[in-house]
Scaffold this motif. Structure first.
Motif, mmCIF file in Angstrom:
data_model
loop_
_atom_site.group_PDB
_atom_site.id
_atom_site.type_symbol
_atom_site.label_atom_id
_atom_site.label_comp_id
_atom_site.label_asym_id
_atom_site.label_seq_id
_atom_site.Cartn_x
_atom_site.Cartn_y
_atom_site.Cartn_z
ATOM 1 N N THR A 104 0.846 -1.185 0.000
ATOM 2 C CA THR A 104 0.000 0.000 0.000
ATOM 3 C C THR A 104 0.884 1.238 0.000
ATOM 4 O O THR A 104 2.051 1.180 0.394
ATOM 5 N N GLU A 105 0.320 2.328 -0.452
ATOM 6 C CA GLU A 105 1.019 3.604 -0.402
ATOM 7 C C GLU A 105 0.546 4.346 0.837
ATOM 8 O O GLU A 105 -0.661 4.449 1.080
ATOM 9 N N VAL A 106 1.492 4.828 1.640
ATOM 10 C CA VAL A 106 1.167 5.586 2.849
ATOM 11 C C VAL A 106 2.057 6.820 2.901
ATOM 12 O O VAL A 106 3.084 6.887 2.232
ATOM 13 N N VAL A 107 1.662 7.771 3.701
ATOM 14 C CA VAL A 107 2.488 8.943 3.937
ATOM 15 C C VAL A 107 3.264 8.678 5.226
ATOM 16 O O VAL A 107 2.673 8.431 6.284
ATOM 17 N N ALA A 108 4.575 8.689 5.129
ATOM 18 C CA ALA A 108 5.430 8.424 6.294
ATOM 19 C C ALA A 108 5.288 9.552 7.301
ATOM 20 O O ALA A 108 5.191 10.721 6.932
ATOM 21 N N SER A 109 5.262 9.177 8.567
ATOM 22 C CA SER A 109 5.163 10.176 9.624
ATOM 23 C C SER A 109 6.068 9.757 10.782
ATOM 24 O O SER A 109 6.635 8.666 10.783
ATOM 25 N N HIS A 110 6.158 10.609 11.759
ATOM 26 C CA HIS A 110 7.029 10.327 12.903
ATOM 27 C C HIS A 110 6.451 9.273 13.838
ATOM 28 O O HIS A 110 7.131 8.836 14.754
#
Length: 120
Positions: free
Chosen positions: A66-72
């Protein structure tokens, strides 16, 4: 009457086309993972290297991509990836596993492991 009927048929066809196309993207960002065999293989190698392969099923080719937005909130190896779209590769676990295999985050351009999401 012929133009009116043609107008109705055209509108019905357009509505059906829109409804049919919208259903193709209802997979929580899941993408055709057949094209990401290299990324899956690199992620599986990382899972093995970390010793996390004990709980995962060995068929790494069936992993979900899946495509996700990386976060902290993820374990990122480099902060530069925060806020960028990356690949999330999740391997399947057998039933009744206490701690699941971590999902691996990959740079989609380089197939480099950039972080992980601890298993639950």
């Amino acid at each position: 009457m012929g133009k009116g009927l043609g107008f109705i048929i055209l509108n019905v066809f357009a509505a059906l086309l829109l409804i049919g196309c919208s259903g193709e993207q209802d997979n929580d960002g899941q993408i055709d993972s057949g094209q990401y065999l290299e990324a899956k293989e690199a992620a599986w190698a990382y899972v093995n290297e970390q010793g996390w392969d004990d709980n995962a099923e060995e068929d790494w080719r069936s992993a979900e991509v899946t495509e996700v937005v990386a976060s902290h909130r993820y374990e990122l190896f480099e902060d530069a990836y925060a806020g960028k779209e990356v690949l999330r590769i999740q391997f399947h676990d057998p039933e009744n596993v206490i701690a699941g295999t971590p999902a691996i985050l990959m740079d989609s351009d380089t197939n480099k492991v950039i972080g992980y999401i601890p298993g639950e």
